[in-house]
Motif scaffolding. Structure first.
Motif, short mmCIF file in Angstrom:
data_model
loop_
_atom_site.label_atom_id
_atom_site.label_comp_id
_atom_site.label_asym_id
_atom_site.label_seq_id
_atom_site.Cartn_x
_atom_site.Cartn_y
_atom_site.Cartn_z
N LYS A 38 0.94 -1.26 -0.02
CA LYS A 38 0.03 -0.07 -0.09
C LYS A 38 0.81 1.30 0.04
O LYS A 38 0.47 2.20 -0.68
CB LYS A 38 -0.95 0.02 1.33
CG LYS A 38 -2.09 -1.07 1.03
CD LYS A 38 -3.00 -0.90 2.32
CE LYS A 38 -4.17 -1.94 2.22
NZ LYS A 38 -4.90 -1.97 3.45
N LEU A 39 1.88 1.22 0.70
CA LEU A 39 3.04 2.35 0.49
C LEU A 39 3.53 2.63 -0.50
O LEU A 39 3.57 3.72 -1.06
CB LEU A 39 4.01 2.03 1.89
CG LEU A 39 5.08 3.21 1.90
CD1 LEU A 39 4.61 4.42 2.60
CD2 LEU A 39 5.86 2.60 2.91
N GLU A 40 4.02 1.50 -1.28
CA GLU A 40 4.32 1.56 -2.64
C GLU A 40 3.33 2.13 -3.63
O GLU A 40 3.64 2.96 -4.39
CB GLU A 40 4.82 0.16 -2.96
CG GLU A 40 6.47 -0.29 -2.45
CD GLU A 40 6.75 -1.65 -2.63
OE1 GLU A 40 7.98 -1.85 -2.88
OE2 GLU A 40 5.67 -2.43 -2.94
N GLU A 41 2.16 1.49 -3.65
CA GLU A 41 0.89 2.13 -4.36
C GLU A 41 0.59 3.28 -4.28
O GLU A 41 0.32 4.04 -5.22
CB GLU A 41 -0.42 1.18 -4.13
CG GLU A 41 -0.07 -0.31 -4.66
CD GLU A 41 -1.18 -1.26 -4.22
OE1 GLU A 41 -2.13 -0.83 -3.52
OE2 GLU A 41 -1.22 -2.40 -4.88
N PRO A 46 8.12 1.27 -6.36
CA PRO A 46 8.68 0.19 -5.67
C PRO A 46 9.71 0.69 -4.83
O PRO A 46 10.81 1.49 -4.84
CB PRO A 46 9.34 -0.85 -6.88
CG PRO A 46 9.64 0.22 -7.87
CD PRO A 46 8.81 1.25 -7.78
N LEU A 47 9.68 -0.19 -3.64
CA LEU A 47 10.69 0.49 -2.27
C LEU A 47 11.47 -0.89 -2.22
O LEU A 47 12.71 -0.33 -1.63
CB LEU A 47 9.87 0.60 -1.07
CG LEU A 47 8.83 1.70 -1.03
CD1 LEU A 47 8.19 1.73 0.29
CD2 LEU A 47 9.61 3.22 -1.32
N PHE A 48 11.18 -2.05 -2.65
CA PHE A 48 12.30 -3.23 -2.45
C PHE A 48 12.33 -3.51 -3.99
O PHE A 48 11.51 -3.83 -4.51
CB PHE A 48 11.89 -4.14 -1.46
CG PHE A 48 11.93 -3.58 0.00
CD1 PHE A 48 12.92 -3.69 0.82
CD2 PHE A 48 10.65 -3.11 0.58
CE1 PHE A 48 13.11 -2.98 1.98
CE2 PHE A 48 10.70 -2.65 1.85
CZ PHE A 48 11.72 -2.67 2.53
N ILE A 49 13.52 -4.42 -3.92
CA ILE A 49 13.95 -5.40 -5.12
C ILE A 49 13.68 -6.69 -4.43
O ILE A 49 14.36 -7.07 -3.65
CB ILE A 49 15.17 -5.13 -5.72
CG1 ILE A 49 15.51 -3.80 -6.23
CG2 ILE A 49 15.37 -6.48 -6.81
CD1 ILE A 49 16.86 -3.50 -6.66
N ALA A 60 14.12 4.67 -4.48
CA ALA A 60 12.90 5.47 -3.58
C ALA A 60 13.02 4.77 -2.39
O ALA A 60 12.98 5.58 -1.27
CB ALA A 60 11.59 4.88 -4.45
N GLY A 61 13.30 3.66 -2.13
CA GLY A 61 13.35 3.03 -0.72
C GLY A 61 14.47 3.52 0.09
O GLY A 61 14.27 3.97 1.17
N SER A 62 15.77 3.74 -0.63
CA SER A 62 16.76 4.60 -0.10
C SER A 62 16.60 6.09 0.30
O SER A 62 17.03 6.32 1.34
CB SER A 62 18.01 4.33 -0.99
OG SER A 62 18.46 3.15 -1.24
#
Length: 314
Positions: A38-41, A46-49, A60-62
């Motif tokens: 939900k956070l990514e959407e 995307p926050l993780f690979i 984006a996650g970094s």
């Protein structure tokens, strides 16, 4: 973006997997996956690979991780502060008090509270009761100690003590017997709380009594503070009203005599709070201390009255 989503994001980074994050947070693994999805959407990034055994951050996650840690840590510290305040260990509380609180309870209450709770900051705003009401309604103060009557819409009112109001003069002949409203209207009168004038609860009571008799009280001098009014009374400029607590205090000036009103006049001191609000334990402790001091004062006055002794200020 919610705090729960950020907690799941941080836990996933620290444990390297959604399964480890779920164990750390005490929730199911699908719940962690759903929170992060939900956070990514929400941001469309995307926050993780999601490859291999361990999660890796995207660009984006970094970018998010530093902000996420700061937000979660700040929320944790805020929660700790509230927990400590609930336990009366530290923090800051605000209470509105009537302007003459010093004569009733303020020094004793502050001394006792500071001794019990040295790390809790106590902020007492000594204003006219009218302003205290406005402060409580606006949420600037958790509660207030006022003189009644006050506009009580949006408020809950809990009376604590009734204190007789006296008329004070440097001329003993003007207070040799109980004073009538007619005598007050004839003047000269020196009244305090100039900013609020007849909105002041005690002055309002006096004004209403005068109006019932077709009279009008017009002071020759209005000042802001009681101390200034008493000094002018001492110099013979005019007479004023004082509560029994003021008249019996060590700070009451020499050379001023007092008498009750022919139709007794009383100040009722009360606690006010917003309707349906809950006072914090720290404020409740202060209010309890105020009540205890006022009850002791009332009992002491009753003992003096029963013994037939008259305080020197009278």
């Amino acid at each position: 973006m919610t705090l729960t989503q950020l907690r799941a994001f941080i836990a996933a980074i620290d444990d390297g997997s959604f399964t480890g994050a779920a164990g750390r947070l005490g929730i199911a693994q699908p719940t962690v996956s759903a929170l992060i999805r939900k956070l990514e959407e929400h941001h469309g990034l995307p926050l993780f690979i999601r490859t291999g055994r361990r999660l890796e951050l995207t660009a984006a996650g970094s970018e998010l991780v530093g902000w996420a840690r700061q937000i979660v840590e700040s929320a944790d510290r805020a929660d700790e502060a509230l927990v400590e305040l609930r336990g009366l260990e530290r923090g800051s509380i605000s209470l509105g008090v009537l302007r003459n609180a010093n004569f009733y309870f303020l020094p004793d209450v502050v001394e006792t509270f500071r001794r019990r709770r040295p790390h809790v900051q106590l902020r007492l705003f000594g204003q006219n009761s009218f302003e205290v009401v406005e402060g409580v309604k606006a949420g600037r103060f958790e509660a207030g100690i006022v003189v009644l009557p006050v506009p009580d819409d949006e408020l809950e009112v809990f009376p604590l003590l009734r204190d007789e109001v006296l008329w004070a003069s440097a001329d003993p002949t003007r207070v040799s017997a109980p004073v009538t409203v007619e005598q007050v209207a004839e003047g000269p009168a020196v009244l305090y709380d100039a900013s609020h004038s007849w909105n002041d609860p005690t002055r309002r009571q006096l004004s209403e009594r005068a109006q019932e008799r077709g009279l009008r009280i017009e002071p020759v001098v209005e000042v802001e503070y009681l101390e200034a009014a008493l000094e002018l009374v001492r110099r013979g400029i005019g007479d004023t009203m004082v509560s029994s607590a003021v008249a019996s205090s060590a700070a009451f000036p020499d050379g001023i005599c007092t008498a009750p009103f022919a139709e007794p006049l009383f100040d009722t001191i009360a606690v006010i709070r917003r309707a349906n609000s809950v006072m914090s334990p720290a404020i409740l402790e202060v209010v309890d201390l105020v009540g205890a001091v006022l009850r002791e004062r009332s009992a002491a006055a009753a003992r003096v009255s029963a013994s037939g002794d008259v305080p020197e200020a009278y």
